[in-house]
Structures are given as structure tokens and as C-alpha cells.
Enzyme design. Structure first.
Site, PDB file in Angstrom:
ATOM      1  N   ARG A 111       0.879  -1.181   0.000  1.00 37.73           N
ATOM      2  CA  ARG A 111       0.000   0.000   0.000  1.00 37.73           C
ATOM      3  C   ARG A 111       0.907   1.218   0.000  1.00 37.73           C
ATOM      4  NH1 ARG A 111      -5.384   1.352   3.419  1.00 37.73           N
ATOM      5  NH2 ARG A 111      -6.124  -0.029   1.777  1.00 37.73           N
ATOM      6  N   HIS A 138      -7.230   0.753  -6.613  1.00 35.33           N
ATOM      7  CA  HIS A 138      -7.488  -0.104  -5.449  1.00 35.33           C
ATOM      8  C   HIS A 138      -8.137  -1.401  -5.960  1.00 35.33           C
ATOM      9  CE1 HIS A 138      -7.783  -1.288  -1.421  1.00 35.33           C
ATOM     10  NE2 HIS A 138      -8.684  -0.456  -0.945  1.00 35.33           N
ATOM     11  N   GLN A 141     -10.095  -3.994  -3.707  1.00 30.40           N
ATOM     12  CA  GLN A 141     -11.399  -3.546  -3.224  1.00 30.40           C
ATOM     13  C   GLN A 141     -12.475  -3.789  -4.276  1.00 30.40           C
ATOM     14  OE1 GLN A 141     -12.126  -2.088  -0.028  1.00 30.40           O
ATOM     15  NE2 GLN A 141     -14.127  -2.707  -0.784  1.00 30.40           N
ATOM     16  N   ASP A 227     -17.142   7.115  -1.901  1.00 29.68           N
ATOM     17  CA  ASP A 227     -15.914   6.993  -1.108  1.00 29.68           C
ATOM     18  C   ASP A 227     -15.707   8.318  -0.376  1.00 29.68           C
ATOM     19  OD1 ASP A 227     -13.452   6.109  -0.132  1.00 29.68           O
ATOM     20  OD2 ASP A 227     -12.409   6.217  -2.055  1.00 29.68           O
ATOM     21  N   CYS A 267     -16.264   1.423   0.270  1.00 26.12           N
ATOM     22  CA  CYS A 267     -15.082   0.615   0.611  1.00 26.12           C
ATOM     23  C   CYS A 267     -14.716   0.720   2.090  1.00 26.12           C
ATOM     24  CB  CYS A 267     -13.904   1.013  -0.263  1.00 26.12           C
ATOM     25  SG  CYS A 267     -13.370   2.724  -0.070  1.00 26.12           S
ATOM     26  N   ARG A 295     -13.420  -8.879   1.279  1.00 25.65           N
ATOM     27  CA  ARG A 295     -12.017  -8.572   0.965  1.00 25.65           C
ATOM     28  C   ARG A 295     -11.156  -9.805   1.248  1.00 25.65           C
ATOM     29  NH1 ARG A 295      -9.834  -3.418   1.081  1.00 25.65           N
ATOM     30  NH2 ARG A 295      -7.902  -4.502   0.569  1.00 25.65           N
TER      31      ARG A 295
HETATM   32  N1  NVA Z   1      -9.916   6.452  -1.580  1.00 24.55           N
HETATM   33  C1  NVA Z   1      -9.572   6.096  -0.229  1.00 24.55           C
HETATM   34  C2  NVA Z   1      -9.805   4.636  -0.013  1.00 24.55           C
HETATM   35  C3  NVA Z   1      -9.471   4.135   1.365  1.00 24.55           C
HETATM   36  C4  NVA Z   1      -9.653   2.654   1.507  1.00 24.55           C
HETATM   37  C5  NVA Z   1      -8.119   6.451   0.037  1.00 24.55           C
HETATM   38  O1  NVA Z   1      -7.296   6.273  -0.880  1.00 24.55           O
HETATM   39  O2  NVA Z   1      -7.807   6.928   1.125  1.00 24.55           O
HETATM   40  N1   CP Z   2     -11.225  -0.351   2.213  1.00 23.03           N
HETATM   41  C1   CP Z   2      -9.955  -0.397   2.664  1.00 23.03           C
HETATM   42  O1   CP Z   2      -9.004  -0.612   1.907  1.00 23.03           O
HETATM   43  O2   CP Z   2      -9.842  -0.199   4.001  1.00 23.03           O
HETATM   44  P1   CP Z   2      -8.497   0.027   4.849  1.00 23.03           P
HETATM   45  O3   CP Z   2      -7.979   1.388   4.466  1.00 23.03           O
HETATM   46  O4   CP Z   2      -8.945  -0.036   6.276  1.00 23.03           O
HETATM   47  O5   CP Z   2      -7.523  -1.045   4.490  1.00 23.03           O
END
Ligand code: NVA
Ligand code: CP
Length: 313
Positions: A111, A138, A141, A227, A267, A295
Site C-alpha cells: 500500500r 485499489h 477492493q 468513497d 469501501c 475482501r
Molecule cells: N480512496 C480512499 C480509499 C481508502 C480505503 C483512500 O485512498 O484513502
Molecule cells: N477499504 C480499505 O481498503 O480499508 P483500509 O484502508 O482499512 O484497508
């Protein structure tokens, strides 16, 4: 050895378009079977002695728990690294980290911020690399979201997904999935936060329609999704985004113009009263808890696929 020299081609999962529609059909079937085994407490250890490295440069709850629990359930183990507790935060070159980590583990989940970072890591990795979220995509997801849709409503082919909110990593990935799996996205983003078709890596604009009014995007939709207004890494824009996104809140009026059996997904984490009303996310059309649980099931299927190919156990 200075260059990666895998004995056989390594398959990575860096964006949704890395797999074919046929691969996805296999993964959804495997996820259902792997979920069934989990619910029945049936032991299934195809990844015994395999190790997953998880690298987090941004916070996570679901991604960490789902990958970590999932890998243990498959008989493997995990190593958890963050920028703060490793040399990753002290500017060790990505290619060096990739060479080292991929000599000691069988699979890597990352990540991070830019997609370019994960692509560079994958280029120097001897083992499959999975995108656990970047600024641009992502894919794990959306894999879970489509599996959840299929569980509740059957095939997503030909359906309409309304995206209400930021033209972000989630929106980009929904658009890639629509192109690959044959559904349409109704896209409504505030001005200045549109999807960039080149960044989303789309072949054309054939699988989406743009709507200025988020309510119109939801009209007739089979699935409504959104989101957070401010994704991780964009916190400095928070105040400006709060103003720009004020009308992009999925509420009961939006759900009313969607199909009567439309689902709501998010998500997570969610901010009730911002991108979604409490009535909608906690209401009968919301499947966010199934979505979060899934997930783990889809990622177990993905890890099995990347390491063992098309298993039918
Ligand atoms: N779009 C959000 C998703 C978090 C799971 C982010 O990138 O923070
Ligand atoms: N939806 C998702 O990826 O959640 P986290 O940021 O908690 O991993």
C-alpha cells in the site's frame, strides 16, 4: 545477481486490467468456494510454508486484517512492514528493497502513494506483487465489491454502477472493471475532481457516462457507491474538498431514483453525514459489511491464483 531472473514469468496484480475476464470468472468461483470452506471451519492450507510480506506506507484496517488473517488461514505466514519501522522510510532505493524482500518471501502486498512506486517494485521483484491501494488504483477492493454484487444479485454484466464522489483510486478502478467485465459506470464528480481517462488507463470512454448532477447519475442504477471526500495523501486539500463535495452525499433521495433493488456499497472507512447519510449506509440496501468481509475471501483466492495458478480444490 543484479536483475530479477524468475524461472517462470511472475504474475503481478497492480491494477484491475492485469487479469482477464476469464481469470476473474475463475477468481469469483474460487472466492465462493474458499468462503464456503472458511464458514464450515474446513482446513485449507495450500500456501503452507509460503510467506506474504505486507508493506504499508499508508494506514489500513481492512487491508491489513484481511491479508494477514487470510494468509494464516491458507497455512502461510506474514511479515508486516511500515515506512516508519523499516529502511523503506530512510530512502533505501525501491529496487534494492524489492530485490531483498522478494528473495525471502513468496508474495508481496504493498500500500503506497504513486502507482509508479509499486510498478518499480514489481519490476525488480522475483515474486508476485499485489496492489493494496495506490493513489491511482485499489483493485483488491473492486474485486471484493464485484464479488459482493454477484453474491447478492448475480452477474454484473450489463448493469449500471453509479459513482458519486471523487475521481480517485476507487473511481479509476471501477472504470477499468467496467471496461473489462462489460458494465456501465455513471460517473458524477465535483468540478475539478474528475477522472483522468489516461490515469485510469482506459481504452475508451465507451463504458462510462458523466453526469453533473449526482442524483441523475443514480437514476436507474443497480449499484450506488461512493468513497471519502479526501483520500489518504490529500489531507492538505480537506477544507477545499468539504466545500466542493457538499452536494455529493449519497442520501435516500439518490437511492430512491436508483433501481428498487439497488445495492449501496462503500469501501470504508466512511464518514456519515459527508459522502453518505447514516440512513443509507446503515439502511436495508447497504451491503458494506459483506463487502468488507469479502475482501478476505477474494484476496485468498487471488493469493492462491498468483502462487498456484488455477486450482480447483
Ligand atoms: N480512496 C480512499 C480509499 C481508502 C480505503 C483512500 O485512498 O484513502
Ligand atoms: N477499504 C480499505 O481498503 O480499508 P483500509 O484502508 O482499512 O484497508
Amino acid at each position: 545477481m543484479n536483475t530479477p531472473a524468475p524461472l517462470q514469468p511472475v504474475r503481478h496484480y497492480l491494477q484491475f486490467s492485469d487479469l482477464s475476464a476469464d481469470d476473474y470468472a475463475h477468481l469469483f468461483a474460487r472466492a465462493a468456494e474458499i468462503k464456503r470452506k472458511f464458514k464450515a471451519y474446513e482446513k485449507y492450507h495450500p500456501l503452507a510454508d509460503r510467506t506474504l510480506a505486507m508493506i504499508f506506507e499508508k494506514a489500513s484496517t481492512r487491508t491489513r486484517v484481511s491479508f494477514e488473517a487470510g494468509m494464516y488461514q491458507l497455512g502461510g505466514s506474514v511479515v508486516h512492514l511500515t515506512t516508519g519501522d523499516s529502511q523503506l522510510g530512510r530512502a533505501e532505493p525501491i529496487e534494492d528493497s524489492a530485490r531483498v524482500i522478494s528473495r525471502m518471501t513468496d508474495l508481496v502486498m504493498i500500500r503506497t502513494y504513486g502507482q509508479d512506486k509499486i510498478e518499480k517494485f514489481a519490476q525488480y521483484s522475483r515474486v508476485p506483487v499485489i496492489n493494496g491501494l495506490t493513489n491511482e488504483f485499489h483493485p483488491c477492493q473492486i474485486l471484493a465489491d464485484i464479488f459482493t454484487y454477484i453474491e447478492h444479485r448475480g452477474s454484473i454484466q450489463g448493469k449500471v454502477v453509479a459513482w458519486v464522489g471523487d475521481g480517485n483510486n476507487m473511481a479509476n478502478t471501477w472504470l477499468q472493471a467496467a471496461e473489462l467485465l462489460g458494465f456501465t459506470v455513471h460517473l458524477s464528480t465535483p468540478s475539478g475532481y474528475e477522472v483522468d481517462q489516461a490515469v485510469a488507463g482506459l481504452r475508451s470512454n465507451a463504458s462510462y457516462q458523466v453526469f453533473k448532477d449526482p442524483l441523475e447519475a443514480c437514476r436507474g442504477a443497480d449499484l450506488v457507491t461512493t468513497d471519502v471526500w479526501t483520500s489518504m495523501g490529500y489531507e492538505a486539500e480537506n477544507e477545499a474538498r468539504k466545500k466542493a463535495f457538499a452536494n455529493w452525499c449519497v442520501d435516500t433521495a439518490m437511492m430512491h431514483v436508483a433501481q428498487p433493488d439497488a445495492l449501496f456499497m462503500h469501501c470504508l472507512p466512511a464518514h456519515r453525514g459527508e459522502e453518505v447519510s447514516a440512513e443509507v449506509i446503515d439502511g436495508p440496501q447497504s451491503v458494506v459489511w459483506d463487502e468488507a468481509e469479502n475482501r478476505m475471501h477474494v484476496q485468498k483466492a487471488l493469493m492462491e491464483f498468483l502462487l498456484l495458478g488455477r486450482v480447483n480444490a
